[in-house]
Design a protein around this motif. Structure first.
Motif, short mmCIF file in Angstrom:
data_model
loop_
_atom_site.label_atom_id
_atom_site.label_comp_id
_atom_site.label_asym_id
_atom_site.label_seq_id
_atom_site.Cartn_x
_atom_site.Cartn_y
_atom_site.Cartn_z
N ASP A 123 -7.58 3.55 3.51
CA ASP A 123 -7.13 3.13 2.18
C ASP A 123 -7.18 4.30 1.19
O ASP A 123 -6.35 4.38 0.28
CB ASP A 123 -8.01 1.98 1.67
CG ASP A 123 -7.86 0.73 2.50
OD1 ASP A 123 -6.75 0.49 3.00
OD2 ASP A 123 -8.85 -0.02 2.64
N ALA A 142 -3.97 6.01 -0.79
CA ALA A 142 -3.91 6.34 -2.22
C ALA A 142 -3.39 7.76 -2.42
O ALA A 142 -2.58 8.02 -3.32
CB ALA A 142 -5.28 6.18 -2.86
N ARG A 167 -9.55 3.69 -7.68
CA ARG A 167 -9.66 2.26 -7.94
C ARG A 167 -10.71 2.04 -9.02
O ARG A 167 -11.33 2.98 -9.52
CB ARG A 167 -10.01 1.49 -6.67
CG ARG A 167 -11.33 1.87 -6.04
CD ARG A 167 -11.84 0.80 -5.11
NE ARG A 167 -12.04 -0.45 -5.82
CZ ARG A 167 -12.32 -1.62 -5.22
NH1 ARG A 167 -12.40 -1.66 -3.90
NH2 ARG A 167 -12.51 -2.71 -5.91
N PRO A 194 -1.94 2.00 -13.86
CA PRO A 194 -2.16 1.74 -12.43
C PRO A 194 -3.14 2.72 -11.79
O PRO A 194 -3.22 3.89 -12.18
CB PRO A 194 -0.76 1.87 -11.83
CG PRO A 194 0.00 2.69 -12.82
CD PRO A 194 -0.53 2.32 -14.16
N ALA A 227 -4.63 3.56 -5.65
CA ALA A 227 -4.64 2.76 -4.43
C ALA A 227 -3.79 1.50 -4.56
O ALA A 227 -4.21 0.41 -4.17
CB ALA A 227 -6.06 2.39 -4.05
N GLN A 228 -2.61 1.63 -5.13
CA GLN A 228 -1.68 0.51 -5.21
C GLN A 228 -0.26 1.05 -5.17
O GLN A 228 0.01 2.15 -5.66
CB GLN A 228 -1.87 -0.28 -6.50
CG GLN A 228 -1.47 0.45 -7.78
CD GLN A 228 -1.69 -0.38 -9.03
OE1 GLN A 228 -2.81 -0.47 -9.53
NE2 GLN A 228 -0.62 -0.96 -9.56
N ASN A 229 0.63 0.29 -4.57
CA ASN A 229 2.04 0.63 -4.64
C ASN A 229 2.58 0.27 -6.02
O ASN A 229 2.23 -0.77 -6.59
CB ASN A 229 2.83 -0.12 -3.56
CG ASN A 229 2.75 0.57 -2.22
OD1 ASN A 229 2.84 1.79 -2.13
ND2 ASN A 229 2.57 -0.21 -1.15
N THR A 261 5.31 -1.08 -8.43
CA THR A 261 6.56 -1.85 -8.47
C THR A 261 7.59 -1.07 -9.28
O THR A 261 7.26 -0.07 -9.94
CB THR A 261 6.34 -3.22 -9.13
OG1 THR A 261 6.01 -3.02 -10.51
CG2 THR A 261 5.22 -3.99 -8.44
N THR A 302 6.37 -1.10 -12.84
CA THR A 302 5.25 -0.20 -13.08
C THR A 302 5.70 1.25 -13.11
O THR A 302 5.26 2.04 -13.96
CB THR A 302 4.17 -0.42 -12.00
OG1 THR A 302 3.71 -1.77 -12.06
CG2 THR A 302 3.00 0.52 -12.20
N HIS A 308 -4.77 -7.03 -14.35
CA HIS A 308 -4.85 -6.98 -12.89
C HIS A 308 -3.61 -7.69 -12.31
O HIS A 308 -3.69 -8.79 -11.76
CB HIS A 308 -6.13 -7.64 -12.41
CG HIS A 308 -7.37 -6.86 -12.73
ND1 HIS A 308 -7.80 -6.64 -14.03
CD2 HIS A 308 -8.27 -6.24 -11.92
CE1 HIS A 308 -8.92 -5.93 -13.99
NE2 HIS A 308 -9.22 -5.67 -12.73
N ASP A 360 0.64 -6.91 -10.64
CA ASP A 360 1.48 -5.92 -9.95
C ASP A 360 2.34 -5.14 -10.94
O ASP A 360 2.47 -3.92 -10.82
CB ASP A 360 2.37 -6.63 -8.93
CG ASP A 360 1.59 -7.19 -7.77
OD1 ASP A 360 0.50 -6.66 -7.47
OD2 ASP A 360 2.06 -8.17 -7.15
#
Length: 359
Positions: free
Chosen positions: A71, A75, A126, A175, A178-180, A182, A185, A329, A331
């Motif tokens: 993970d 990131a 994160r 953001p 550790a997130q894709n 959108t 975003t 929190h 997307d």
């Protein structure tokens, strides 16, 4: 990550003034920082450089860590996909129960990224829990000398506001690595941190194609109180803002536009934290309030709704208050610059960035 049940212990904060923090990390290194926590003389923030392809981004974990090493590598790949090189913190893969390694190790990585002339920006992997623990260990003088984009949200809220307060450097609630991202975003991130647009609306709901019998439901704007207000932005996660009250690291609320969000907090907890801000006189000082999303709130049983709590706690403040912008929190996230001048329109339900936020 849920904030609920993660703030059982709070930072034992030092008094205002010059304080020395010295703690040994598991690696044998030592963090020793003597810093004056008093606020900068001017409210106007120091601006970091705007983000450009080819820059080097320092990846740090100042709070909790991802569950698995893959993970963390994910990131790093997200950051690379944005056109950057990645420099990993020396302690990036450490874990100590719910923390990403010992306090001193996390502070060491953070300080090192701002001291490193080859690092252009700092992204947090994160949130989770733990940033208030390292606030006394940060070298705010060094951060002031080396303004860089700092990006993250949730538990990172403590860092964002403490750094703005103690160093005067603008920070960015947005953001995590550790997130894709959108499409929404990415567009919000680019207009604030890459293109530096102004004036520009922040956090407006994504486009929704209405049709007979079908209208927007998830991303509606609630207008609690009308009017217009201008002020510099402070805020982020409500739990963290409440935890900073009474410490040397809480921001100055006077004439600010306060933005708040949270996750996994039932209405009575939201009520308790807002009441704390109210009893401390903080809500009475602001020029306006923007509530983002309060997601995954348990409203089962005999309870008020989140809407009721937010409305009641802000009744009588005499400032514009809106709820529902894309902060939290979720997307689809906007990027909110902590320290930037903005205008809140309580009748239109809009927040517009007025300042230049990157150099």
């Amino acid at each position: 990550m849920h904030r609920r049940n993660l703030m059982k212990s709070l930072l034992a904060a030092p008094l205002l003034g010059a304080v020395s923090a010295s703690v040994s990390a598991r690696t044998g290194s030592t963090v020793s920082v003597t810093t004056d926590y008093s606020a900068p003389a001017s409210d106007a923030p120091l601006l970091p450089r705007r983000l450009e392809p080819g820059m080097t981004v320092g990846l740090v974990t100042p709070a909790s860590n991802a569950w698995e090493d893959e993970d963390i590598r994910f990131a790093g790949d997200v950051v690379k996909s944005l056109g950057f090189r990645v420099k990993e913190g020396a302690n990036l893969y450490q874990r100590t129960q719910y923390l990403a390694g010992p306090d001193a190790a996390r502070a060491q990585d953070f300080n090192a990224m701002f001291a490193d002339p080859d690092v252009d920006a700092v992204f947090c992997l994160r949130g989770g829990y733990g940033t208030p623990r390292i606030l006394p260990m940060l070298d705010y003088d060094n951060i002031r000398r080396n303004p860089k984009v700092l990006l993250g949200y949730s538990d990172i809220t403590a860092l964002l506001n403490a750094i703005y307060r103690c160093s005067g450097v603008m920070t960015f609630h947005g953001p995590i690595a550790a997130q894709n991202f959108t499409d929404y975003t990415l567009a919000e991130y680019q207009k604030v941190l890459v293109h530096g647009e102004r004036p520009v609306p922040l956090g407006a709901p994504p486009a929704f194609e209405s049709a007979p019998g079908r209208v927007e439901r998830e991303n509606r704007i609630t207008r609690f109180a009308g009017g217009r207000a201008r002020g510099r932005l402070i805020g982020g996660n409500l739990t963290l803002m409440a935890s900073l009250v009474g410490t040397p690291f809480e921001p100055d609320y006077r004439d600010k536009i306060l933005f708040l969000e949270d996750v996994g907090e039932p209405p009575y907890r939201v009520d308790r934290m807002l009441t704390q801000l109210w009893l401390a006189g903080k809500l009475q000082q602001v020029a306006g309030i923007v509530f983002g999303k309060f997601t995954e709130a348990d409203t089962d049983g005999n309870t008020f709704s989140i809407e009721h709590v937010l409305r009641e706690r802000c009744a009588g403040l005499g400032v514009p208050v809106v709820r529902g912008l894309m902060i939290g929190h979720i997307d689809d996230q906007t990027v909110v610059p902590v320290g930037a001048m903005a205008e809140l329109d309580g009748d239109a339900g809009t927040l517009v960035l007025r300042d230049r936020v990157v150099a």
